[in-house]
Design a protein around this motif. Structure first.
Motif, mmCIF file in Angstrom:
data_model
loop_
_atom_site.group_PDB
_atom_site.id
_atom_site.type_symbol
_atom_site.label_atom_id
_atom_site.label_comp_id
_atom_site.label_asym_id
_atom_site.label_seq_id
_atom_site.Cartn_x
_atom_site.Cartn_y
_atom_site.Cartn_z
ATOM 1 N N SER A 135 0.741 -1.286 0.028
ATOM 2 C CA SER A 135 -0.037 -0.068 -0.090
ATOM 3 C C SER A 135 0.770 1.426 0.050
ATOM 4 O O SER A 135 0.572 2.238 -0.907
ATOM 5 C CB SER A 135 -1.059 0.129 1.168
ATOM 6 N N LEU A 136 1.922 1.335 0.706
ATOM 7 C CA LEU A 136 2.691 2.377 0.912
ATOM 8 C C LEU A 136 3.663 2.742 -0.570
ATOM 9 O O LEU A 136 3.591 3.475 -0.857
ATOM 10 C CB LEU A 136 3.686 2.554 2.163
ATOM 11 N N VAL A 137 3.961 1.546 -1.090
ATOM 12 C CA VAL A 137 4.678 1.610 -2.224
ATOM 13 C C VAL A 137 3.680 1.945 -3.458
ATOM 14 O O VAL A 137 3.993 2.923 -4.327
ATOM 15 C CB VAL A 137 5.219 0.183 -2.719
ATOM 16 N N GLY A 138 2.547 1.765 -3.329
ATOM 17 C CA GLY A 138 1.426 2.215 -4.168
ATOM 18 C C GLY A 138 1.323 3.872 -4.048
ATOM 19 O O GLY A 138 0.823 4.511 -5.046
ATOM 20 N N GLN A 139 1.446 4.225 -2.793
ATOM 21 C CA GLN A 139 1.328 5.812 -2.556
ATOM 22 C C GLN A 139 2.517 6.631 -2.926
ATOM 23 O O GLN A 139 2.506 8.181 -3.060
ATOM 24 C CB GLN A 139 1.227 5.914 -1.250
ATOM 25 N N LEU A 140 3.658 5.867 -3.365
ATOM 26 C CA LEU A 140 5.157 6.637 -3.684
ATOM 27 C C LEU A 140 4.671 7.467 -5.299
ATOM 28 O O LEU A 140 4.176 6.801 -5.986
ATOM 29 C CB LEU A 140 6.318 5.654 -3.592
ATOM 30 N N PRO A 141 5.005 8.668 -5.407
ATOM 31 C CA PRO A 141 5.180 9.025 -6.580
ATOM 32 C C PRO A 141 6.272 8.445 -7.538
ATOM 33 O O PRO A 141 7.222 7.867 -7.196
ATOM 34 C CB PRO A 141 5.721 10.639 -6.319
ATOM 35 N N GLU A 142 5.690 8.347 -8.749
ATOM 36 C CA GLU A 142 6.635 7.586 -9.794
ATOM 37 C C GLU A 142 7.937 8.570 -10.071
ATOM 38 O O GLU A 142 7.425 9.952 -10.268
ATOM 39 C CB GLU A 142 5.780 7.465 -11.062
ATOM 40 N N ALA A 143 9.043 7.988 -10.286
ATOM 41 C CA ALA A 143 10.186 8.883 -10.804
ATOM 42 C C ALA A 143 10.017 9.118 -12.205
ATOM 43 O O ALA A 143 9.580 8.478 -13.208
ATOM 44 C CB ALA A 143 11.340 7.861 -10.664
ATOM 45 N N LYS A 144 10.642 10.443 -12.461
ATOM 46 C CA LYS A 144 10.372 10.953 -13.622
ATOM 47 C C LYS A 144 11.970 10.664 -14.355
ATOM 48 O O LYS A 144 12.863 11.062 -13.806
ATOM 49 C CB LYS A 144 10.199 12.488 -13.696
ATOM 50 N N ALA A 145 11.667 10.242 -15.694
ATOM 51 C CA ALA A 145 13.065 9.959 -16.432
ATOM 52 C C ALA A 145 13.557 11.323 -17.020
ATOM 53 O O ALA A 145 12.896 12.358 -17.261
ATOM 54 C CB ALA A 145 12.642 9.174 -17.335
#
Length: 66
Positions: free
Chosen positions: A56-66
């Motif tokens: 659940s916590l991993v799903g709440q992390l913002p995605e890294a921008k390339a």
């Protein structure tokens, strides 16, 4: 003949005593095994809960921008 019967009686008594001791030990081991299995089940449930929380916590992390 009487001596042989007495010796046999003593051996039978020893075997009976050993059987009683082994039954007692077996009961104790069965209880310890049941307790260990219950503890294992609790740990599995805790691990599953922790995994769900982490996912659940991993799903709440913002995605890294390339």
């Amino acid at each position: 003949m009487v001596n042989e019967l007495n010796a046999l009686e003593n051996k039978i008594a020893q075997v009976a005593g050993l059987c009683r001791a082994l039954r007692s030990e077996n009961r104790e081991l069965q209880q310890r095994l049941a307790a260990a299995e219950a503890e294992k089940q609790q740990l599995v449930e805790r691990m599953n809960g922790a995994r769900e929380r982490l996912e659940s916590l991993v799903g709440q992390l913002p995605e890294a921008k390339a």
